[in-house]
Design a protein around this motif. Structure first.
Motif: not given
Length: 101
Positions: A62-84
């Motif tokens: 999660l840290y890696r995906a949301l870091s300035p160098e990261g590029n989260p997949s749509l799947d990751t973004a949607m999972r995070v949004m659901k958790a939020l």
């Protein structure tokens, strides 16, 4: 002399509504990096370990995906949004009317 401190938008993200508005504003900018950054800010306010657990991700990924160098997949973004406890909505460009699904 006036003393200042860095602005941190995370200080104002204390309700689900504030989080949803913050993320919606990031989406409206049309910049994937800005949206990823905004997701990271919100996840930090809610606790990265807890969000990672609820999203089914490791804390490190999660840290890696949301870091300035990261590029989260749509799947990751949607999972995070659901958790939020927020969801992504769409609308025809320029309509100002969201279409929820």
């Amino acid at each position: 002399m006036t003393e200042t401190r860095p602005y941190d938008s995370a200080e104002f993200l204390d309700t689900d509504e504030a989080v949803a508005e913050y993320l919606a504003a990031a989406v409206e900018e049309g910049d994937a990096a800005l949206f990823s950054h905004a997701l990271g800010v919100v996840a930090r306010t809610r606790g990265m370990t807890q969000i990672a657990r609820e999203a089914g991700l490791s804390r490190e990924s999660l840290y890696r995906a949301l870091s300035p160098e990261g590029n989260p997949s749509l799947d990751t973004a949607m999972r995070v949004m659901k958790a939020l406890n927020v969801r992504l909505t769409t609308a025809p460009a320029g309509s100002g009317q969201a279409v929820s699904g």
